[in-house]
Design a protein around this motif. Structure first.
Motif, PDB file in Angstrom:
ATOM      1  N   MET A   1      13.298   7.291 -22.928  1.00  0.00           N
ATOM      2  CA  MET A   1      13.670   6.063 -23.288  1.00  0.00           C
ATOM      3  C   MET A   1      15.055   5.390 -22.513  1.00  0.00           C
ATOM      4  SD  MET A   1      14.721   4.372 -26.932  1.00  0.00           S
ATOM      5  CE  MET A   1      16.698   4.545 -26.723  1.00  0.00           C
ATOM      6  N   PRO A   2      14.962   4.310 -22.265  1.00  0.00           N
ATOM      7  CA  PRO A   2      16.477   3.697 -21.579  1.00  0.00           C
ATOM      8  C   PRO A   2      17.826   4.053 -22.213  1.00  0.00           C
ATOM      9  CG  PRO A   2      14.629   1.979 -21.399  1.00  0.00           C
ATOM     10  CD  PRO A   2      14.109   2.882 -22.479  1.00  0.00           C
ATOM     11  N   ALA A   3      18.646   4.143 -21.422  1.00  0.00           N
ATOM     12  CA  ALA A   3      19.843   4.601 -22.217  1.00  0.00           C
ATOM     13  C   ALA A   3      20.430   3.130 -22.803  1.00  0.00           C
ATOM     14  CB  ALA A   3      21.010   4.790 -20.989  1.00  0.00           C
ATOM     15  N   PRO A   4      21.229   3.614 -23.950  1.00  0.00           N
ATOM     16  CA  PRO A   4      21.596   2.373 -24.757  1.00  0.00           C
ATOM     17  C   PRO A   4      22.654   1.519 -24.127  1.00  0.00           C
ATOM     18  CG  PRO A   4      21.962   4.486 -26.018  1.00  0.00           C
ATOM     19  CD  PRO A   4      21.445   4.844 -24.485  1.00  0.00           C
ATOM     20  N   ALA A   5      22.240   0.145 -24.291  1.00  0.00           N
ATOM     21  CA  ALA A   5      23.249  -1.085 -23.341  1.00  0.00           C
ATOM     22  C   ALA A   5      24.565  -0.754 -23.607  1.00  0.00           C
ATOM     23  CB  ALA A   5      22.730  -2.318 -24.174  1.00  0.00           C
ATOM     24  N   SER A   6      25.196  -0.274 -24.812  1.00  0.00           N
ATOM     25  CA  SER A   6      26.464  -0.289 -24.716  1.00  0.00           C
ATOM     26  C   SER A   6      27.378   1.088 -23.887  1.00  0.00           C
ATOM     27  CB  SER A   6      27.074   0.172 -25.971  1.00  0.00           C
ATOM     28  OG  SER A   6      26.474   1.319 -26.590  1.00  0.00           O
ATOM     29  N   ARG A   7      26.548   2.167 -23.437  1.00  0.00           N
ATOM     30  CA  ARG A   7      27.131   3.055 -22.640  1.00  0.00           C
ATOM     31  C   ARG A   7      27.394   2.611 -21.443  1.00  0.00           C
ATOM     32  NH1 ARG A   7      23.024   8.045 -24.058  1.00  0.00           N
ATOM     33  NH2 ARG A   7      23.224   8.042 -26.263  1.00  0.00           N
ATOM     34  N   SER A   8      26.922   1.674 -20.602  1.00  0.00           N
ATOM     35  CA  SER A   8      27.380   1.502 -19.322  1.00  0.00           C
ATOM     36  C   SER A   8      28.227  -0.021 -19.149  1.00  0.00           C
ATOM     37  CB  SER A   8      25.980   1.052 -18.468  1.00  0.00           C
ATOM     38  OG  SER A   8      25.472  -0.047 -19.123  1.00  0.00           O
ATOM     39  N   GLY A 119      19.635 -15.071 -17.541  1.00  0.00           N
ATOM     40  CA  GLY A 119      19.721 -13.688 -17.080  1.00  0.00           C
ATOM     41  C   GLY A 119      18.856 -13.375 -15.836  1.00  0.00           C
ATOM     42  N   SER A 120      19.182 -12.129 -15.279  1.00  0.00           N
ATOM     43  CA  SER A 120      18.473 -11.714 -14.511  1.00  0.00           C
ATOM     44  C   SER A 120      17.859 -10.342 -14.888  1.00  0.00           C
ATOM     45  CB  SER A 120      19.278 -11.534 -13.157  1.00  0.00           C
ATOM     46  OG  SER A 120      18.534 -10.810 -12.100  1.00  0.00           O
ATOM     47  N   ALA A 121      16.760 -10.188 -15.463  1.00  0.00           N
ATOM     48  CA  ALA A 121      16.305  -9.270 -15.875  1.00  0.00           C
ATOM     49  C   ALA A 121      15.765  -8.008 -14.742  1.00  0.00           C
ATOM     50  CB  ALA A 121      14.958  -9.255 -16.816  1.00  0.00           C
ATOM     51  N   ALA A 122      15.525  -7.007 -15.310  1.00  0.00           N
ATOM     52  CA  ALA A 122      15.142  -5.727 -14.432  1.00  0.00           C
ATOM     53  C   ALA A 122      13.811  -6.121 -13.747  1.00  0.00           C
ATOM     54  CB  ALA A 122      14.963  -4.370 -15.239  1.00  0.00           C
ATOM     55  N   THR A 123      13.381  -5.420 -12.778  1.00  0.00           N
ATOM     56  CA  THR A 123      12.084  -5.768 -11.885  1.00  0.00           C
ATOM     57  C   THR A 123      10.927  -5.860 -13.005  1.00  0.00           C
ATOM     58  OG1 THR A 123      11.387  -3.470 -11.830  1.00  0.00           O
ATOM     59  CG2 THR A 123      13.006  -4.108 -10.095  1.00  0.00           C
ATOM     60  N   GLU A 124      10.041  -6.824 -12.149  1.00  0.00           N
ATOM     61  CA  GLU A 124       8.853  -7.017 -12.953  1.00  0.00           C
ATOM     62  C   GLU A 124       7.916  -5.965 -13.363  1.00  0.00           C
ATOM     63  OE1 GLU A 124       7.674 -10.105 -14.026  1.00  0.00           O
ATOM     64  OE2 GLU A 124       9.524 -10.991 -13.131  1.00  0.00           O
ATOM     65  N   ALA A 125       8.110  -4.752 -12.859  1.00  0.00           N
ATOM     66  CA  ALA A 125       7.401  -3.502 -13.205  1.00  0.00           C
ATOM     67  C   ALA A 125       7.891  -3.000 -14.327  1.00  0.00           C
ATOM     68  CB  ALA A 125       7.494  -2.611 -12.173  1.00  0.00           C
ATOM     69  N   ALA A 126       9.440  -3.095 -14.733  1.00  0.00           N
ATOM     70  CA  ALA A 126      10.090  -2.584 -15.769  1.00  0.00           C
ATOM     71  C   ALA A 126       9.519  -2.801 -17.159  1.00  0.00           C
ATOM     72  CB  ALA A 126      11.238  -3.086 -15.839  1.00  0.00           C
ATOM     73  N   SER A 127       9.613  -2.019 -18.193  1.00  0.00           N
ATOM     74  CA  SER A 127       8.999  -2.342 -19.543  1.00  0.00           C
ATOM     75  C   SER A 127      10.072  -3.390 -20.203  1.00  0.00           C
ATOM     76  CB  SER A 127       9.161  -1.140 -20.386  1.00  0.00           C
ATOM     77  OG  SER A 127      10.436  -0.678 -20.631  1.00  0.00           O
ATOM     78  N   ASN A 128       9.491  -3.898 -21.267  1.00  0.00           N
ATOM     79  CA  ASN A 128      10.049  -4.932 -22.004  1.00  0.00           C
ATOM     80  C   ASN A 128      11.280  -4.335 -22.613  1.00  0.00           C
ATOM     81  OD1 ASN A 128       8.475  -6.918 -21.587  1.00  0.00           O
ATOM     82  ND2 ASN A 128       7.458  -7.079 -23.640  1.00  0.00           N
ATOM     83  N   GLU A 129      11.417  -3.051 -22.899  1.00  0.00           N
ATOM     84  CA  GLU A 129      12.722  -2.294 -23.294  1.00  0.00           C
ATOM     85  C   GLU A 129      13.599  -2.311 -22.303  1.00  0.00           C
ATOM     86  OE1 GLU A 129      11.258   1.296 -24.825  1.00  0.00           O
ATOM     87  OE2 GLU A 129      10.551   0.632 -26.606  1.00  0.00           O
ATOM     88  N   ALA A 130      13.562  -2.139 -20.861  1.00  0.00           N
ATOM     89  CA  ALA A 130      14.201  -1.929 -19.885  1.00  0.00           C
ATOM     90  C   ALA A 130      14.731  -3.197 -19.768  1.00  0.00           C
ATOM     91  CB  ALA A 130      13.782  -1.341 -18.888  1.00  0.00           C
ATOM     92  N   ARG A 131      13.916  -4.214 -19.622  1.00  0.00           N
ATOM     93  CA  ARG A 131      14.519  -5.740 -19.434  1.00  0.00           C
ATOM     94  C   ARG A 131      15.390  -6.111 -20.542  1.00  0.00           C
ATOM     95  NH1 ARG A 131       9.046  -6.890 -17.694  1.00  0.00           N
ATOM     96  NH2 ARG A 131       8.285  -7.447 -19.664  1.00  0.00           N
ATOM     97  N   ALA A 132      15.179  -5.845 -21.918  1.00  0.00           N
ATOM     98  CA  ALA A 132      15.983  -6.136 -23.041  1.00  0.00           C
ATOM     99  C   ALA A 132      17.639  -5.468 -22.804  1.00  0.00           C
ATOM    100  CB  ALA A 132      15.407  -5.842 -24.220  1.00  0.00           C
ATOM    101  N   LEU A 133      17.434  -4.238 -22.400  1.00  0.00           N
ATOM    102  CA  LEU A 133      18.662  -3.589 -22.187  1.00  0.00           C
ATOM    103  C   LEU A 133      19.419  -3.962 -20.964  1.00  0.00           C
ATOM    104  CD1 LEU A 133      17.205   0.023 -22.926  1.00  0.00           C
ATOM    105  CD2 LEU A 133      19.044  -1.095 -24.339  1.00  0.00           C
ATOM    106  N   SER A 134      18.826  -4.434 -20.095  1.00  0.00           N
ATOM    107  CA  SER A 134      19.292  -4.898 -18.739  1.00  0.00           C
ATOM    108  C   SER A 134      20.171  -6.094 -19.074  1.00  0.00           C
ATOM    109  CB  SER A 134      18.383  -4.828 -17.674  1.00  0.00           C
ATOM    110  OG  SER A 134      19.066  -5.751 -16.557  1.00  0.00           O
TER     111      SER A 134
END
Length: 372
Positions: A1-8, A119-134
Protein backbone atom coordinates in the motif's frame (compact mmCIF):
# COMPACT_ATOMS: atom_id res chain seq x y z
CA UNK A 1 0.00 0.00 0.00
CA UNK A 2 1.30 3.55 -0.69
CA UNK A 3 2.93 5.38 2.20
CA UNK A 4 0.68 7.61 4.34
CA UNK A 5 0.37 11.13 3.00
CA UNK A 6 1.56 12.76 6.21
CA UNK A 7 4.97 11.04 6.33
CA UNK A 8 6.44 12.84 3.32
CA UNK A 9 5.23 16.34 4.28
CA UNK A 10 7.85 18.26 6.32
CA UNK A 11 6.74 19.35 9.77
CA UNK A 12 7.55 22.99 9.07
CA UNK A 13 5.27 22.84 6.00
CA UNK A 14 2.34 21.64 8.09
CA UNK A 15 2.91 24.42 10.63
CA UNK A 16 3.24 26.98 7.83
CA UNK A 17 0.00 25.80 6.19
CA UNK A 18 -1.94 25.99 9.45
CA UNK A 19 -0.68 29.49 10.25
CA UNK A 20 -1.34 30.69 6.73
CA UNK A 21 -4.94 29.48 6.89
CA UNK A 22 -5.46 31.29 10.18
CA UNK A 23 -4.28 34.48 8.51
CA UNK A 24 -6.30 34.02 5.33
CA UNK A 25 -9.47 33.16 7.23
CA UNK A 26 -9.28 36.42 9.15
CA UNK A 27 -8.60 34.82 12.51
CA UNK A 28 -5.51 37.01 12.73
CA UNK A 29 -6.22 40.40 11.22
CA UNK A 30 -3.98 43.18 9.97
CA UNK A 31 -1.27 44.10 12.47
CA UNK A 32 -2.33 41.33 14.87
CA UNK A 33 0.59 39.84 16.75
CA UNK A 34 1.11 36.12 16.24
CA UNK A 35 1.69 33.83 19.24
CA UNK A 36 5.32 33.68 20.29
CA UNK A 37 7.52 30.92 18.92
CA UNK A 38 7.51 29.29 22.35
CA UNK A 39 3.71 29.21 22.29
CA UNK A 40 3.71 27.82 18.75
CA UNK A 41 6.14 25.08 19.77
CA UNK A 42 3.72 24.10 22.51
CA UNK A 43 0.67 24.38 20.23
CA UNK A 44 2.01 22.22 17.40
CA UNK A 45 4.24 19.89 19.39
CA UNK A 46 7.28 20.54 17.20
CA UNK A 47 10.79 21.92 17.73
CA UNK A 48 11.74 25.60 17.89
CA UNK A 49 13.73 25.18 14.66
CA UNK A 50 10.60 23.91 12.88
CA UNK A 51 8.52 26.86 14.06
CA UNK A 52 11.23 29.34 13.13
CA UNK A 53 11.41 27.99 9.59
CA UNK A 54 7.60 28.07 9.23
CA UNK A 55 7.51 31.72 10.31
CA UNK A 56 10.33 32.53 7.90
CA UNK A 57 8.25 30.98 5.09
CA UNK A 58 5.31 33.18 6.10
CA UNK A 59 7.56 36.21 5.97
CA UNK A 60 8.88 35.20 2.54
CA UNK A 61 5.29 34.88 1.32
CA UNK A 62 4.60 38.45 2.42
CA UNK A 63 2.09 37.43 5.06
CA UNK A 64 3.90 38.55 8.20
CA UNK A 65 6.63 40.92 9.28
CA UNK A 66 9.03 40.63 12.19
CA UNK A 67 9.52 43.64 14.43
CA UNK A 68 12.71 43.52 16.46
CA UNK A 69 11.97 43.29 20.16
CA UNK A 70 8.21 43.10 19.60
CA UNK A 71 7.42 39.87 17.74
CA UNK A 72 5.79 38.80 14.49
CA UNK A 73 2.74 40.61 13.08
CA UNK A 74 0.32 40.00 10.24
CA UNK A 75 1.49 42.18 7.41
CA UNK A 76 -1.82 42.63 5.68
CA UNK A 77 -5.40 41.63 6.20
CA UNK A 78 -6.56 38.38 4.65
CA UNK A 79 -10.24 37.54 4.76
CA UNK A 80 -12.04 34.53 3.40
CA UNK A 81 -11.88 36.25 -0.01
CA UNK A 82 -9.42 34.95 -2.55
CA UNK A 83 -8.86 31.51 -1.04
CA UNK A 84 -7.91 28.34 -2.90
CA UNK A 85 -9.56 24.97 -2.33
CA UNK A 86 -8.14 21.62 -3.38
CA UNK A 87 -10.25 19.02 -5.17
CA UNK A 88 -9.22 15.61 -3.87
CA UNK A 89 -11.33 13.43 -6.16
CA UNK A 90 -9.10 10.54 -7.29
CA UNK A 91 -11.75 9.03 -9.59
CA UNK A 92 -12.73 12.31 -11.24
CA UNK A 93 -13.60 11.38 -14.82
CA UNK A 94 -14.49 7.82 -13.80
CA UNK A 95 -17.39 8.48 -11.44
CA UNK A 96 -19.56 10.75 -13.54
CA UNK A 97 -21.34 12.72 -10.80
CA UNK A 98 -18.25 14.61 -9.66
CA UNK A 99 -17.71 16.79 -12.73
CA UNK A 100 -21.17 18.42 -12.45
CA UNK A 101 -20.68 18.76 -8.68
CA UNK A 102 -17.49 20.73 -9.36
CA UNK A 103 -19.37 22.79 -11.97
CA UNK A 104 -21.94 23.58 -9.28
CA UNK A 105 -19.18 24.88 -7.02
CA UNK A 106 -17.73 27.09 -9.74
CA UNK A 107 -21.15 28.42 -10.77
CA UNK A 108 -22.02 29.48 -7.21
CA UNK A 109 -21.99 33.25 -6.57
CA UNK A 110 -19.82 32.45 -3.53
CA UNK A 111 -17.08 31.14 -5.83
CA UNK A 112 -16.33 34.40 -7.62
CA UNK A 113 -13.46 35.40 -5.35
CA UNK A 114 -12.06 31.90 -4.84
CA UNK A 115 -10.13 29.30 -6.84
CA UNK A 116 -10.54 25.55 -7.15
CA UNK A 117 -7.22 23.71 -7.41
CA UNK A 118 -7.27 20.51 -9.44
CA UNK A 119 -3.77 19.40 -8.51
CA UNK A 120 -1.39 17.26 -10.51
CA UNK A 121 -2.06 13.63 -9.63
CA UNK A 122 0.33 10.73 -10.07
CA UNK A 123 0.70 9.08 -13.47
CA UNK A 124 -2.34 7.75 -15.25
CA UNK A 125 -1.17 4.20 -14.53
CA UNK A 126 -1.23 4.83 -10.78
CA UNK A 127 -4.07 3.52 -8.65
CA UNK A 128 -6.78 5.76 -7.23
CA UNK A 129 -5.18 5.28 -3.81
CA UNK A 130 -1.81 6.52 -5.07
CA UNK A 131 -3.44 9.49 -6.83
CA UNK A 132 -5.37 10.40 -3.68
CA UNK A 133 -2.25 10.29 -1.50
CA UNK A 134 -0.29 12.31 -4.06
CA UNK A 135 -2.98 15.02 -4.18
CA UNK A 136 -3.17 15.09 -0.39
CA UNK A 137 0.57 15.74 -0.11
CA UNK A 138 0.41 18.46 -2.76
CA UNK A 139 -2.42 20.31 -1.06
CA UNK A 140 -0.70 20.20 2.33
CA UNK A 141 2.52 21.51 0.80
CA UNK A 142 0.65 24.28 -1.05
CA UNK A 143 -1.21 25.31 2.08
CA UNK A 144 -4.66 25.34 0.46
CA UNK A 145 -7.46 26.85 2.51
CA UNK A 146 -9.59 23.71 2.41
CA UNK A 147 -10.07 20.39 0.62
CA UNK A 148 -13.14 18.85 -0.98
CA UNK A 149 -12.60 15.10 -0.61
CA UNK A 150 -14.45 12.24 -2.31
CA UNK A 151 -13.13 9.18 -0.43
CA UNK A 152 -11.52 6.34 -2.36
CA UNK A 153 -13.72 3.32 -3.07
CA UNK A 154 -13.61 -0.10 -4.78
CA UNK A 155 -10.33 -1.28 -3.21
CA UNK A 156 -9.80 -3.62 -0.24
CA UNK A 157 -7.64 -1.06 1.60
CA UNK A 158 -9.83 1.99 0.87
CA UNK A 159 -10.80 2.54 4.51
CA UNK A 160 -7.20 2.62 5.71
CA UNK A 161 -6.18 5.00 2.89
CA UNK A 162 -9.12 7.35 3.50
CA UNK A 163 -8.49 7.51 7.24
CA UNK A 164 -4.80 8.23 6.59
CA UNK A 165 -5.66 11.10 4.26
CA UNK A 166 -8.03 12.65 6.80
CA UNK A 167 -5.43 12.29 9.56
CA UNK A 168 -2.89 14.09 7.38
CA UNK A 169 -5.28 16.94 6.51
CA UNK A 170 -6.44 17.25 10.11
CA UNK A 171 -2.82 17.32 11.25
CA UNK A 172 -2.17 20.17 8.82
CA UNK A 173 -5.32 21.91 10.10
CA UNK A 174 -6.89 21.97 6.64
CA UNK A 175 -10.72 21.98 6.73
CA UNK A 176 -12.36 19.13 4.81
CA UNK A 177 -15.80 18.81 3.25
CA UNK A 178 -16.65 15.28 2.13
CA UNK A 179 -18.43 14.90 -1.20
CA UNK A 180 -21.07 12.20 -1.80
CA UNK A 181 -19.80 9.65 0.72
CA UNK A 182 -18.58 9.31 4.31
CA UNK A 183 -15.39 7.62 5.43
CA UNK A 184 -16.78 5.90 8.54
CA UNK A 185 -19.53 3.26 8.21
CA UNK A 186 -23.04 3.68 9.56
CA UNK A 187 -23.92 4.32 12.40
CA UNK A 188 -20.64 6.08 13.27
CA UNK A 189 -20.72 9.86 13.15
CA UNK A 190 -18.41 11.63 10.74
CA UNK A 191 -15.98 14.17 12.15
CA UNK A 192 -16.13 16.18 8.93
CA UNK A 193 -18.81 18.08 7.05
CA UNK A 194 -20.49 16.12 4.25
CA UNK A 195 -22.80 16.94 1.35
CA UNK A 196 -24.59 14.31 -0.72
CA UNK A 197 -27.95 12.69 -1.31
CA UNK A 198 -30.08 10.72 1.14
CA UNK A 199 -28.85 7.35 -0.11
CA UNK A 200 -31.11 5.27 2.07
CA UNK A 201 -34.17 7.11 0.82
CA UNK A 202 -32.88 6.81 -2.76
CA UNK A 203 -32.65 3.02 -2.42
CA UNK A 204 -36.17 2.93 -1.00
CA UNK A 205 -37.72 5.15 -3.67
CA UNK A 206 -36.20 3.39 -6.66
CA UNK A 207 -37.11 -0.06 -5.27
CA UNK A 208 -40.66 1.05 -4.51
CA UNK A 209 -40.95 2.24 -8.10
CA UNK A 210 -40.35 -1.35 -9.31
CA UNK A 211 -42.71 -2.72 -6.67
CA UNK A 212 -45.45 -0.38 -7.85
CA UNK A 213 -44.91 -1.70 -11.39
CA UNK A 214 -45.61 -5.24 -10.17
CA UNK A 215 -42.09 -6.63 -9.61
CA UNK A 216 -41.75 -9.11 -6.73
CA UNK A 217 -38.44 -10.88 -7.38
CA UNK A 218 -36.18 -7.84 -7.12
CA UNK A 219 -32.41 -8.18 -6.78
CA UNK A 220 -29.97 -5.47 -5.64
CA UNK A 221 -26.62 -5.34 -7.50
CA UNK A 222 -23.53 -3.36 -6.49
CA UNK A 223 -19.77 -3.61 -6.95
CA UNK A 224 -17.48 -5.26 -4.36
CA UNK A 225 -15.66 -2.87 -1.97
CA UNK A 226 -18.02 -0.03 -2.87
CA UNK A 227 -18.43 3.12 -0.79
CA UNK A 228 -20.73 3.35 2.23
CA UNK A 229 -23.29 5.03 -0.03
CA UNK A 230 -23.98 1.65 -1.64
CA UNK A 231 -24.61 0.08 1.78
CA UNK A 232 -27.12 2.85 2.50
CA UNK A 233 -28.89 2.33 -0.84
CA UNK A 234 -29.02 -1.40 -0.13
CA UNK A 235 -30.59 -0.66 3.25
CA UNK A 236 -33.26 1.44 1.54
CA UNK A 237 -33.91 -1.42 -0.90
CA UNK A 238 -34.44 -3.84 2.00
CA UNK A 239 -36.74 -1.41 3.80
CA UNK A 240 -38.91 -0.99 0.71
CA UNK A 241 -39.31 -4.76 0.31
CA UNK A 242 -40.13 -5.11 4.00
CA UNK A 243 -42.69 -2.29 3.86
CA UNK A 244 -44.42 -3.98 0.91
CA UNK A 245 -44.26 -7.40 2.62
CA UNK A 246 -42.06 -8.89 -0.09
CA UNK A 247 -39.66 -11.55 1.15
CA UNK A 248 -35.97 -11.50 0.29
CA UNK A 249 -32.85 -13.36 1.31
CA UNK A 250 -29.10 -12.92 1.32
CA UNK A 251 -28.95 -14.11 -2.30
CA UNK A 252 -31.04 -11.08 -3.27
CA UNK A 253 -28.08 -8.84 -2.38
CA UNK A 254 -25.42 -9.27 -5.03
CA UNK A 255 -21.94 -7.71 -5.10
CA UNK A 256 -20.44 -8.63 -8.45
CA UNK A 257 -18.73 -7.34 -11.58
CA UNK A 258 -21.63 -6.51 -13.95
CA UNK A 259 -19.37 -7.20 -16.95
CA UNK A 260 -18.65 -10.75 -15.72
CA UNK A 261 -21.14 -12.55 -17.99
CA UNK A 262 -20.67 -15.86 -16.15
CA UNK A 263 -21.56 -14.28 -12.81
CA UNK A 264 -24.53 -12.47 -14.34
CA UNK A 265 -25.79 -15.70 -15.95
CA UNK A 266 -25.57 -17.45 -12.58
CA UNK A 267 -27.54 -14.63 -10.96
CA UNK A 268 -30.30 -14.71 -13.57
CA UNK A 269 -30.61 -18.50 -13.52
CA UNK A 270 -30.63 -18.84 -9.73
CA UNK A 271 -32.78 -15.85 -8.78
CA UNK A 272 -34.94 -15.41 -11.91
CA UNK A 273 -35.42 -11.72 -11.09
CA UNK A 274 -38.18 -9.69 -12.67
CA UNK A 275 -36.53 -6.49 -11.49
CA UNK A 276 -32.98 -5.35 -10.66
CA UNK A 277 -32.02 -2.31 -8.61
CA UNK A 278 -28.45 -1.24 -9.41
CA UNK A 279 -26.43 0.74 -6.89
CA UNK A 280 -25.68 3.35 -9.56
CA UNK A 281 -26.05 4.07 -13.26
CA UNK A 282 -22.55 2.90 -14.07
CA UNK A 283 -23.34 -0.56 -12.73
CA UNK A 284 -26.73 -0.53 -14.48
CA UNK A 285 -25.23 0.38 -17.86
CA UNK A 286 -22.70 -2.43 -17.72
CA UNK A 287 -25.23 -4.92 -16.41
CA UNK A 288 -27.60 -3.99 -19.24
CA UNK A 289 -25.02 -5.03 -21.83
CA UNK A 290 -24.42 -8.37 -20.06
CA UNK A 291 -28.15 -9.08 -19.80
CA UNK A 292 -28.65 -8.37 -23.52
CA UNK A 293 -25.62 -10.52 -24.33
CA UNK A 294 -27.36 -13.40 -22.51
CA UNK A 295 -30.44 -12.89 -24.74
CA UNK A 296 -32.69 -11.46 -22.03
CA UNK A 297 -34.80 -8.42 -22.82
CA UNK A 298 -35.02 -5.20 -20.82
CA UNK A 299 -37.68 -4.36 -19.77
CA UNK A 300 -39.82 -7.20 -21.20
CA UNK A 301 -38.04 -9.93 -19.19
CA UNK A 302 -36.25 -7.89 -16.53
CA UNK A 303 -36.96 -4.34 -15.42
CA UNK A 304 -33.76 -2.45 -14.66
CA UNK A 305 -33.16 0.79 -12.71
CA UNK A 306 -30.18 2.78 -11.45
CA UNK A 307 -29.34 5.79 -9.31
CA UNK A 308 -27.53 9.05 -10.33
CA UNK A 309 -28.87 9.99 -13.79
CA UNK A 310 -25.46 10.45 -15.37
CA UNK A 311 -25.26 12.00 -18.82
CA UNK A 312 -25.24 8.72 -20.76
CA UNK A 313 -28.18 7.14 -18.87
CA UNK A 314 -30.62 8.34 -21.53
CA UNK A 315 -28.29 7.23 -24.34
CA UNK A 316 -28.03 3.53 -23.42
CA UNK A 317 -29.50 0.95 -25.83
CA UNK A 318 -32.47 0.88 -23.48
CA UNK A 319 -32.72 4.36 -21.86
CA UNK A 320 -32.30 3.96 -18.11
CA UNK A 321 -34.88 4.78 -15.44
CA UNK A 322 -33.04 6.26 -12.49
CA UNK A 323 -32.92 8.86 -9.73
CA UNK A 324 -31.38 12.21 -10.62
CA UNK A 325 -28.84 13.57 -8.18
CA UNK A 326 -29.01 17.37 -7.71
CA UNK A 327 -25.30 17.63 -8.49
CA UNK A 328 -25.13 21.39 -9.00
CA UNK A 329 -26.89 22.03 -5.69
CA UNK A 330 -24.50 19.60 -3.99
CA UNK A 331 -21.57 21.63 -5.32
CA UNK A 332 -23.07 24.94 -4.22
CA UNK A 333 -23.81 23.64 -0.73
CA UNK A 334 -20.36 22.10 -0.40
CA UNK A 335 -18.73 25.47 -1.07
CA UNK A 336 -21.08 27.23 1.36
CA UNK A 337 -20.26 24.66 4.07
CA UNK A 338 -16.54 25.08 3.47
CA UNK A 339 -16.65 28.87 3.80
CA UNK A 340 -18.73 28.62 6.96
CA UNK A 341 -16.37 26.01 8.39
CA UNK A 342 -13.42 28.36 7.83
CA UNK A 343 -15.27 31.28 9.40
CA UNK A 344 -16.58 29.20 12.33
CA UNK A 345 -14.16 26.31 12.88
CA UNK A 346 -15.74 25.22 16.18
CA UNK A 347 -19.09 24.30 14.64
CA UNK A 348 -20.01 20.60 15.05
CA UNK A 349 -19.69 18.42 11.93
CA UNK A 350 -22.72 18.66 9.67
CA UNK A 351 -24.24 16.36 7.06
CA UNK A 352 -26.49 17.80 4.36
CA UNK A 353 -28.56 15.16 2.56
CA UNK A 354 -30.59 16.15 -0.50
CA UNK A 355 -33.48 14.36 -2.20
CA UNK A 356 -33.49 12.99 -5.75
CA UNK A 357 -35.92 13.18 -8.65
CA UNK A 358 -37.33 9.99 -10.19
CA UNK A 359 -36.61 9.90 -13.94
CA UNK A 360 -38.78 7.34 -15.74
CA UNK A 361 -37.46 5.97 -19.02
CA UNK A 362 -37.83 2.73 -20.95
CA UNK A 363 -35.77 0.31 -18.81
CA UNK A 364 -38.29 0.07 -15.95
CA UNK A 365 -41.16 -0.92 -18.23
CA UNK A 366 -43.54 1.77 -16.96
CA UNK A 367 -44.93 2.22 -20.47
CA UNK A 368 -45.75 -1.51 -20.62
CA UNK A 369 -47.55 -1.31 -17.29
CA UNK A 370 -49.64 1.63 -18.49
CA UNK A 371 -50.53 -0.22 -21.67
CA UNK A 372 -52.07 -3.20 -19.87
Amino acid sequence: MPAPASRSVPKYSRVYSALRRDIESGRWREETKLPSEVDLVRQFGVSRITVTRAVRELQAAGLVQRVAGSGTFVKRSRTTLGQSFGLLIPDLGETEIFEPICQGMMASPLARAHALVWGSAATEAASNEARALSLCRQYIERGVSGVFFAPVELTPSKDEVNRGILRALDGARIPVVLLDRPVVPYPQNSQHDLVGIDNRRAGYVITEHLLNLGCRRIVFVGLPHAAATVNAREAGYREALYAHKVSFGRASLQRLDPEDVTAVRKLLESMRPDGIVCANDRTAGRLLHSIRQLRHRVPQDIRLVGIDDVEYARLLPVPLSTLRQPTHQIGELALALMLERIARPTLPPREVRLGCELIVRESCGAAMARGR
